[in-house]
Design a protein around this motif. Structure first.
Motif, PDB file in Angstrom:
ATOM      1  N   UNK A  20      -0.202   6.124 -16.565  1.00 48.01           N
ATOM      2  CA  UNK A  20      -0.584   6.888 -15.261  1.00 48.01           C
ATOM      3  C   UNK A  20      -1.042   6.137 -14.298  1.00 48.01           C
ATOM      4  N   UNK A  21      -2.507   5.923 -15.112  1.00 49.37           N
ATOM      5  CA  UNK A  21      -3.700   5.441 -14.066  1.00 49.37           C
ATOM      6  C   UNK A  21      -2.964   3.837 -13.488  1.00 49.37           C
ATOM      7  N   UNK A  22      -2.238   3.606 -13.635  1.00 50.70           N
ATOM      8  CA  UNK A  22      -1.960   1.910 -13.583  1.00 50.70           C
ATOM      9  C   UNK A  22      -0.653   2.062 -13.075  1.00 50.70           C
ATOM     10  N   UNK A  23       0.107   3.363 -12.867  1.00 45.06           N
ATOM     11  CA  UNK A  23       0.832   4.072 -11.540  1.00 45.06           C
ATOM     12  C   UNK A  23       0.435   4.335 -10.223  1.00 45.06           C
ATOM     13  N   UNK A  24      -0.853   5.187 -10.776  1.00 40.96           N
ATOM     14  CA  UNK A  24      -1.559   5.114  -9.283  1.00 40.96           C
ATOM     15  C   UNK A  24      -2.216   4.427  -8.455  1.00 40.96           C
ATOM     16  N   UNK A  25      -2.439   3.010 -10.124  1.00 42.55           N
ATOM     17  CA  UNK A  25      -3.605   2.553  -8.594  1.00 42.55           C
ATOM     18  C   UNK A  25      -2.592   1.117  -8.163  1.00 42.55           C
ATOM     19  N   UNK A  26      -1.503   0.818  -8.893  1.00 45.08           N
ATOM     20  CA  UNK A  26      -0.507  -0.688  -8.229  1.00 45.08           C
ATOM     21  C   UNK A  26       0.834   0.770  -7.306  1.00 45.08           C
ATOM     22  N   UNK A  27       1.252   1.743  -7.985  1.00 48.30           N
ATOM     23  CA  UNK A  27       2.713   2.383  -6.790  1.00 48.30           C
ATOM     24  C   UNK A  27       1.298   2.872  -5.613  1.00 48.30           C
ATOM     25  N   UNK A  28       0.732   4.027  -6.088  1.00 49.70           N
ATOM     26  CA  UNK A  28      -0.273   4.737  -5.030  1.00 49.70           C
ATOM     27  C   UNK A  28      -0.940   3.608  -3.794  1.00 49.70           C
ATOM     28  N   UNK A  29      -1.738   2.652  -4.670  1.00 43.44           N
ATOM     29  CA  UNK A  29      -1.719   1.526  -3.522  1.00 43.44           C
ATOM     30  C   UNK A  29      -0.292   0.730  -2.527  1.00 43.44           C
ATOM     31  N   UNK A  30       0.245   0.712  -2.792  1.00 42.91           N
ATOM     32  CA  UNK A  30       1.711  -0.133  -2.390  1.00 42.91           C
ATOM     33  C   UNK A  30       1.607   1.079  -1.456  1.00 42.91           C
ATOM     34  N   UNK A  31       2.380   2.091  -1.677  1.00 42.98           N
ATOM     35  CA  UNK A  31       3.212   2.810  -0.108  1.00 42.98           C
ATOM     36  C   UNK A  31       1.871   3.286   0.082  1.00 42.98           C
ATOM     37  N   UNK A  32       0.588   3.541  -0.028  1.00 38.91           N
ATOM     38  CA  UNK A  32      -0.078   3.713   0.698  1.00 38.91           C
ATOM     39  C   UNK A  32      -0.230   2.867   2.069  1.00 38.91           C
ATOM     40  N   UNK A  33      -0.862   1.380   1.522  1.00 40.96           N
ATOM     41  CA  UNK A  33      -0.421  -0.285   2.377  1.00 40.96           C
ATOM     42  C   UNK A  33       0.894   0.167   3.585  1.00 40.96           C
ATOM     43  N   UNK A  34       2.439   0.037   2.575  1.00 43.67           N
ATOM     44  CA  UNK A  34       3.404   0.319   3.558  1.00 43.67           C
ATOM     45  C   UNK A  34       3.137   1.432   4.459  1.00 43.67           C
ATOM     46  N   UNK A  35       2.493   2.819   4.320  1.00 40.76           N
ATOM     47  CA  UNK A  35       3.217   3.786   4.800  1.00 40.76           C
ATOM     48  C   UNK A  35       2.289   2.916   6.427  1.00 40.76           C
ATOM     49  N   UNK A  36       1.030   2.793   6.133  1.00 41.66           N
ATOM     50  CA  UNK A  36       0.165   2.214   7.445  1.00 41.66           C
ATOM     51  C   UNK A  36       0.325   0.919   7.683  1.00 41.66           C
ATOM     52  N   UNK A  37       1.079   0.048   7.336  1.00 36.83           N
ATOM     53  CA  UNK A  37       1.541  -1.009   7.875  1.00 36.83           C
ATOM     54  C   UNK A  37       2.783  -0.504   8.697  1.00 36.83           C
ATOM     55  N   UNK A  38       3.601   0.071   8.495  1.00 41.05           N
ATOM     56  CA  UNK A  38       4.488   0.481   9.579  1.00 41.05           C
ATOM     57  C   UNK A  38       4.595   1.644  10.830  1.00 41.05           C
ATOM     58  N   UNK A  39       3.369   2.042  10.193  1.00 44.30           N
ATOM     59  CA  UNK A  39       2.628   3.163  11.882  1.00 44.30           C
ATOM     60  C   UNK A  39       2.111   2.126  12.099  1.00 44.30           C
ATOM     61  N   UNK A  40       1.473   1.072  12.192  1.00 42.75           N
ATOM     62  CA  UNK A  40       0.556   0.172  12.878  1.00 42.75           C
ATOM     63  C   UNK A  40       1.539  -0.664  13.731  1.00 42.75           C
TER      64      UNK A  40
END
Length: 417
Positions: free
Chosen positions: A219-239
């Motif tokens: 759970x920790x690995x999924x939260x840190x790796x996938x969660x960070x990637x989704x947040x970053x991709x969302x903000x990158x696409x929005x920008x």
């Protein structure tokens, strides 16, 4: 009355009766070995013509059964039979071979009791029903009375002959009662003799703790790796969407960052899900990210999402860090950047420094004037950072400080030991 008949002939009673007959079947080889011993001692060639000699063979065979009960598989097989046939709760019985001398002794006692009770009840089950049915049929069939050898004198009286069906039915009820009592006794003794010992409970607790640790790690690995990637991709696409018409160079950089982020995240996801693969499946070869391998890439992908990150490494060579510390520190920095992307909005100052025998990670960003609402199911980031630090023997401090949000993590560099 209904309860009485259910106790004698109900489903649970029938299943326990089957369990006793199974014990009798297991006892037969030992009885045959006992007959080989009893025959020469008594000078009788066929011991099965005498009930006394049969009981003697049975008495000799039971100690042999007790010796064979020392084999490790005896308890798992006995437990499986008890769970299936005796109606004993599964958690009241131990799993696996016995781990101590006391547990082996209790297994021997159970196996001997099972075969002893089962042998007696099996003999009664084979002998009594035909005799009882014969008694019940005597008043109805004169030919049966004529063919019966050496009938007791009392059965030549009409009143006694009329009572033989009652006697036969009573024998069947008595047989069922003996089976029900013996089955109930074995079901009561099963948790005592086959139940988990302190060593079994400790082993079970260790297995549960190991399973829980794997689940928490996943759970920790999924939260840190996938969660960070989704947040970053969302903000990158929005920008990129906001500046699509007047800054194509920024859009190209954002799309390149999205491509790189998703590619790396797929590799990390494959490595994390490798924990769930069965033993026969090939393990993932994707390396775990570390500060030495991907700190610059992590910062660059975060900046592509619109967050200005000022990073300093003071008297620190990431390549010289122990691999375990470098990996966990990477995840901590990744979570800090992910939180800043979601909540800080503009800028973040990151500082990595060696402080004696510790790695000191400090992140600070200005508090937004209107803090964003927490998403449903969120709020695990700081807890994950604290868990990672604690597992390495480190500490975590997080909270507002003079208009900024500050996170300080201290990791012992000797934690890899």
């Amino acid at each position: 009355m209904r309860g009485f008949w259910r106790a004698l002939f109900g489903r649970r009673a029938r299943r326990r009766w089957i369990h006793l007959i199974l014990g009798g079947a297991l006892a037969m080889p030992y009885v045959l070995v006992g007959s080989v011993v009893i025959g020469p001692l008594t000078g009788v060639s066929d011991v099965f013509t005498s009930l006394t000699l049969q009981l003697g063979s049975f008495a000799v065979g039971l100690p042999l059964a007790a010796v064979t009960a020392l084999f490790p598989l005896t308890r798992p097989i006995s437990v499986a039979a008890v769970r299936a046939l005796c109606g004993v709760p599964a958690d009241a019985l131990a799993d696996g071979p016995p781990r101590s001398r006391a547990a082996r002794g209790r297994t021997v006692a159970w196996f001997t009791l099972h075969l002893g009770f089962g042998g007696v009840l099996s003999g009664m089950t084979l002998a009594l029903p035909p005799f009882a049915v014969t008694l019940m049929a005597l008043p109805l069939f004169a030919g049966l009375r004529d063919s019966a050898l050496a009938l007791p004198e009392v059965l030549h009286h009409t009143w006694a002959l009329a009572l033989t069906p009652v006697a036969g039915a009573a024998m069947l009820v008595a047989l069922a009662g003996c089976a029900a009592v013996a089955g109930a006794l074995l079901a009561r003794w099963a948790p005592v003799l086959l139940g988990p010992t302190p060593a079994d409970r400790l082993a079970a607790a260790e297995r549960r703790a190991a399973d829980l640790a794997v689940r928490n790690r996943l759970a920790r690995e999924l939260h840190d790796s996938v969660g960070h990637a989704l947040s970053a991709v969302t903000l990158q696409a929005s920008a990129a969407r906001r500046v699509l018409d007047h800054d194509p160079e920024f859009v190209r950089e954002a799309l390149a960052a999205i491509e790189d982020t998703t590619r790396r995240t797929v590799g990390e996801l494959d490595a994390v899900l490798g924990v769930l693969r069965e033993a026969g499946d090939p393990a993932s070869t994707a390396p775990a990210p570390t500060l030495a391998a991907d700190l610059d890439g992590l910062l660059s992908r975060t900046r592509a999402g619109g967050l200005r990150v000022q990073a300093d490494a003071v008297a620190l060579d990431p390549a010289a860090l122990p691999p375990l510390v470098s990996r966990e520190a990477y995840r901590i920095v990744q979570e800090v950047l992910s939180n800043a992307l979601r909540h800080a909005g503009t800028s973040l100052t990151l500082r990595l420094a060696r402080d004696g025998d510790d790695l000191l990670i400090t992140a600070e960003n200005p508090l937004p004037p209107h803090p964003p609402r927490t998403r449903p199911g969120g709020g695990h980031g700081l807890r994950g950072i604290a868990d990672r630090a604690r597992l390495l023997g480190g500490t975590t401090e997080a909270g507002p400080e003079r208009g900024s949000w500050r996170v300080t993590v201290r990791l012992p560099l000797k934690a890899s030991a």
